[in-house]
Scaffold this active site. Structure first.
Site, PDB file in Angstrom:
ATOM      1  N   ASP A  53       0.840  -1.201   0.000  1.00  0.00           N
ATOM      2  CA  ASP A  53       0.000   0.000   0.000  1.00  0.00           C
ATOM      3  C   ASP A  53       0.877   1.253   0.000  1.00  0.00           C
ATOM      4  O   ASP A  53       1.396   1.654   1.038  1.00  0.00           O
ATOM      5  CB  ASP A  53      -0.914  -0.019   1.238  1.00  0.00           C
ATOM      6  CG  ASP A  53      -1.794   1.222   1.335  1.00  0.00           C
ATOM      7  OD1 ASP A  53      -1.820   2.002   0.363  1.00  0.00           O
ATOM      8  OD2 ASP A  53      -2.451   1.405   2.374  1.00  0.00           O
ATOM      9  N   GLU A 132      31.557   8.557   3.744  1.00  0.00           N
ATOM     10  CA  GLU A 132      32.195   8.496   5.056  1.00  0.00           C
ATOM     11  C   GLU A 132      31.162   8.857   6.130  1.00  0.00           C
ATOM     12  O   GLU A 132      31.184   9.952   6.696  1.00  0.00           O
ATOM     13  CB  GLU A 132      33.385   9.450   5.122  1.00  0.00           C
ATOM     14  CG  GLU A 132      34.476   9.165   4.093  1.00  0.00           C
ATOM     15  CD  GLU A 132      35.577  10.208   4.104  1.00  0.00           C
ATOM     16  OE1 GLU A 132      35.626  11.027   5.055  1.00  0.00           O
ATOM     17  OE2 GLU A 132      36.400  10.230   3.172  1.00  0.00           O
ATOM     18  N   GLU A 134      29.274   9.219   9.619  1.00  0.00           N
ATOM     19  CA  GLU A 134      29.610   9.287  11.036  1.00  0.00           C
ATOM     20  C   GLU A 134      28.347   9.092  11.870  1.00  0.00           C
ATOM     21  O   GLU A 134      27.241   9.382  11.406  1.00  0.00           O
ATOM     22  CB  GLU A 134      30.251  10.642  11.367  1.00  0.00           C
ATOM     23  CG  GLU A 134      31.569  10.865  10.634  1.00  0.00           C
ATOM     24  CD  GLU A 134      32.075  12.293  10.734  1.00  0.00           C
ATOM     25  OE1 GLU A 134      33.269  12.508  10.450  1.00  0.00           O
ATOM     26  OE2 GLU A 134      31.284  13.191  11.089  1.00  0.00           O
ATOM     27  N   GLU A 189      35.809   9.173  16.161  1.00  0.00           N
ATOM     28  CA  GLU A 189      35.853  10.508  15.568  1.00  0.00           C
ATOM     29  C   GLU A 189      36.205  11.554  16.630  1.00  0.00           C
ATOM     30  O   GLU A 189      36.507  11.232  17.769  1.00  0.00           O
ATOM     31  CB  GLU A 189      34.519  10.832  14.874  1.00  0.00           C
ATOM     32  CG  GLU A 189      34.560  10.702  13.361  1.00  0.00           C
ATOM     33  CD  GLU A 189      35.546  11.650  12.705  1.00  0.00           C
ATOM     34  OE1 GLU A 189      35.881  12.687  13.309  1.00  0.00           O
ATOM     35  OE2 GLU A 189      35.989  11.351  11.581  1.00  0.00           O
ATOM     36  N   GLU A 196      33.305   6.617  13.090  1.00  0.00           N
ATOM     37  CA  GLU A 196      33.242   6.591  11.628  1.00  0.00           C
ATOM     38  C   GLU A 196      33.736   5.245  11.131  1.00  0.00           C
ATOM     39  O   GLU A 196      34.741   4.719  11.630  1.00  0.00           O
ATOM     40  CB  GLU A 196      34.095   7.716  11.025  1.00  0.00           C
ATOM     41  CG  GLU A 196      34.086   7.744   9.499  1.00  0.00           C
ATOM     42  CD  GLU A 196      34.919   8.884   8.922  1.00  0.00           C
ATOM     43  OE1 GLU A 196      35.631   8.643   7.931  1.00  0.00           O
ATOM     44  OE2 GLU A 196      34.847  10.007   9.459  1.00  0.00           O
ATOM     45  N   HIS A 245      30.787  12.790   4.448  1.00  0.00           N
ATOM     46  CA  HIS A 245      31.560  13.283   3.309  1.00  0.00           C
ATOM     47  C   HIS A 245      31.393  12.327   2.137  1.00  0.00           C
ATOM     48  O   HIS A 245      31.450  11.099   2.310  1.00  0.00           O
ATOM     49  CB  HIS A 245      33.035  13.403   3.667  1.00  0.00           C
ATOM     50  CG  HIS A 245      33.299  14.314   4.823  1.00  0.00           C
ATOM     51  ND1 HIS A 245      34.468  14.298   5.545  1.00  0.00           N
ATOM     52  CD2 HIS A 245      32.535  15.279   5.393  1.00  0.00           C
ATOM     53  CE1 HIS A 245      34.417  15.206   6.490  1.00  0.00           C
ATOM     54  NE2 HIS A 245      33.241  15.807   6.428  1.00  0.00           N
ATOM     55  N   ARG A 316      40.630  21.878   4.889  1.00  0.00           N
ATOM     56  CA  ARG A 316      39.372  21.167   5.112  1.00  0.00           C
ATOM     57  C   ARG A 316      38.225  22.086   5.515  1.00  0.00           C
ATOM     58  O   ARG A 316      37.181  21.616   5.937  1.00  0.00           O
ATOM     59  CB  ARG A 316      39.582  20.085   6.189  1.00  0.00           C
ATOM     60  CG  ARG A 316      40.506  18.977   5.743  1.00  0.00           C
ATOM     61  CD  ARG A 316      40.903  18.057   6.883  1.00  0.00           C
ATOM     62  NE  ARG A 316      41.855  17.042   6.436  1.00  0.00           N
ATOM     63  CZ  ARG A 316      41.528  15.805   6.071  1.00  0.00           C
ATOM     64  NH1 ARG A 316      40.280  15.425   6.096  1.00  0.00           N
ATOM     65  NH2 ARG A 316      42.455  14.957   5.689  1.00  0.00           N
ATOM     66  N   GLU A 333      35.754  15.586  -2.962  1.00  0.00           N
ATOM     67  CA  GLU A 333      35.088  15.297  -1.699  1.00  0.00           C
ATOM     68  C   GLU A 333      34.143  16.449  -1.344  1.00  0.00           C
ATOM     69  O   GLU A 333      34.597  17.570  -1.100  1.00  0.00           O
ATOM     70  CB  GLU A 333      36.123  15.111  -0.579  1.00  0.00           C
ATOM     71  CG  GLU A 333      35.493  14.785   0.769  1.00  0.00           C
ATOM     72  CD  GLU A 333      36.513  14.762   1.897  1.00  0.00           C
ATOM     73  OE1 GLU A 333      36.589  13.738   2.588  1.00  0.00           O
ATOM     74  OE2 GLU A 333      37.237  15.769   2.072  1.00  0.00           O
ATOM     75  N   ARG A 335      31.880  17.942   1.359  1.00  0.00           N
ATOM     76  CA  ARG A 335      31.943  17.746   2.803  1.00  0.00           C
ATOM     77  C   ARG A 335      30.693  18.202   3.561  1.00  0.00           C
ATOM     78  O   ARG A 335      30.597  18.020   4.774  1.00  0.00           O
ATOM     79  CB  ARG A 335      33.167  18.502   3.350  1.00  0.00           C
ATOM     80  CG  ARG A 335      34.481  17.993   2.785  1.00  0.00           C
ATOM     81  CD  ARG A 335      35.668  18.854   3.207  1.00  0.00           C
ATOM     82  NE  ARG A 335      35.832  18.921   4.648  1.00  0.00           N
ATOM     83  CZ  ARG A 335      36.402  17.984   5.402  1.00  0.00           C
ATOM     84  NH1 ARG A 335      36.874  16.888   4.842  1.00  0.00           N
ATOM     85  NH2 ARG A 335      36.511  18.141   6.705  1.00  0.00           N
TER      86      ARG A 335
END
Length: 444
Positions: A53, A132, A134, A189, A196, A245, A316, A333, A335
């Site tokens: 359904d 990645e 977490e 982490e 992670e 990430h 970063r 990447e 992030r």
């Protein structure tokens, strides 16, 4: 090439004493749903005749058009190792079809296939994702409900006895490996109670399937350790939130289309166009990659989550980082994505944004190699760095004005997603929160 045939599935069910099979799928909000059947109904499932359904699933269909069919993807068949006592449970991940045999436009998995077809029409063969994700581990109370008490006081890459989640994390990895995951890393982490586990990249559909399976395994094994695993982006104030990430790469005829040995930073023109597309549409796709009210408590300065739209190969703090590996491992990447996102929708909008950059040969801004968190607003403006949306409401408004990202979702998913999220924001907006009482009750 398919991994499993119908005969393979029948044989595995017999050899491993499978008694029940879950027909699993994902709703628009990224929540895993399933219909469980006894193994006696396996043939019916293999014939694509299992019905459910659709009107009872968030964002699917109205009550008067509720019949939907589950088409199992045989390659996703897996037996859950932890279900051994009285016969095991296996599962398929399913695509959702209308009664007339056409793919259901509200199925996030089918929707991602639509964008992958656009990629193939541009001459690319594969879109790979290395996620990645977490998560946090909290203790359960005597009633089995999650508390806000963390199970450790560990930090980045800490070991036992500081990292008391290590045994739980190790058991999660063992279960995942038994289910066919290729685990690359597992560690504590930055925040206490935060973990992670990284697994090898795969094509986008497979990787999204793995993300959903990963969440299920993490939550199941954590509970066996008396813990509650949450992928909520920011469960605690004052510590880092949880991200997911996403390492992205495009392939063409077996070669990584992002790599050029002679290019600046050894990046190809295709990679630069893709980066430019991500940057151009970042504000708009944030409603999809960061889809909850809580997501925006993570996207703030000072906790390693990106809140500024820029790219770099060296630091970063921006939205996009270019990891050092080159050759076949060249990747981008992104992030900002968090683990509350529906992975199929997140990949659809990220791929669509990148492809738009390629189609229109967009030029990315210069990379920003300074720490953006240390810049003031004037410095950021001078560098052409804009902000990601600060709230879910703001993100929804930006999304609604971006035709490229709206088209990546399709009319059905877009309309139902917007409706659900506007309700979510309105409930949050009108709620009186403990912070407000603490702040104002005595003062006024």
């Amino acid at each position: 090439m398919a991994r499993f045939t119908r005969d393979d599935v029948r044989q595995m069910c017999k050899e491993q004493n499978v008694k029940y099979i879950r027909l699993q799928f994902t709703d628009i909000l990224g929540v895993i749903k399933n219909v469980e059947i006894p193994v006696s109904q396996l043939e019916k499932a293999l014939d694509n005749k299992m019905m459910f359904d659709g009107s009872s699933i968030e964002g699917f269909v109205r009550i008067e058009e509720s019949d939907m069919y589950l088409y199992p993807d045989l390659d996703t068949f897996v037996v859950f190792p932890w279900t051994a006592e009285k016969g095991k449970v296996a599962r398929f991940i399913c695509d959702i079809y209308n009664p007339d045999g056409t793919p259901f436009e509200g199925d996030p998995r089918n929707n991602l296939r639509k964008i992958l077809k656009e990629m193939e029409d541009l001459g690319f063969s594969n879109f790979n994702l290395g996620p990645e994700p977490e998560f946090f581990l909290f203790k359960l109370d005597e009633k089995g409900q999650p508390t806000l008490e963390l199970n450790d006081s560990g930090g980045y890459f800490d070991l036992a006895p500081t990292d008391l989640g290590e045994n739980c994390r190790r058991d999660i990895v063992l279960e995942l490996e038994e289910m066919g995951f290729d685990i690359e890393a597992s560690h504590h982490e930055v925040a206490p109670g935060q973990h992670e586990i990284d697994f090898k990249y795969a094509d986008a559909i497979t990787a999204c399937d793995q993300i959903q399976t990963f969440k299920l395994v993490v939550k199941t094994i954590a509970r066996k350790h008396g813990l509650h695993a949450t992928f909520m982006p920011k469960p605690l104030f004052g510590v880092n939130g949880s991200g997911m990430h996403c390492n992205l790469s495009l392939f063409k005829d077996g070669d990584n289309a992002f790599y050029d040995q002679n290019g600046d930073l050894e990046l190809s023109e295709t990679a630069r166009y893709f980066i430019a597309g991500i940057i151009a549409h970042a504000e708009a796709f944030t409603a999809i990659t960061n889809p909850t009210v809580n997501s925006y408590k993570r996207l703030v300065p000072g906790y390693e989550a990106p809140c500024y739209i820029a790219w770099s190969a060296r630091n970063r703090s921006p939205l996009i980082r270019i990891p050092a590996s080159r050759g076949l491992s060249t990747r981008i990447e992104v992030r900002s994505v968090d683990p509350s996102a529906n992975p199929y929708l997140a990949m659809a909008v990220l791929l669509k944004a990148g492809l738009d950059g390629i189609k229109n040969k967009l030029t990315p801004p210069a990379p920003v190699d300074r720490n953006i968190y240390a810049m003031d607003k004037e410095e950021r403006l001078a560098e052409g760095i804009s902000d990601l949306p600060a709230t879910l409401a703001q993100a929804l408004t930006v999304l609604s004005k971006n035709e490229t990202i709206v088209s990546a979702l399709g009319k059905h998913i877009y309309e139902h997603f917007i409706e659900a999220k506007e309700i979510e924001w309105d409930i949050f907006r009108t709620q009186v929160h403990p912070w407000e009482r603490e702040r104002y009750m005595n003062v006024y």
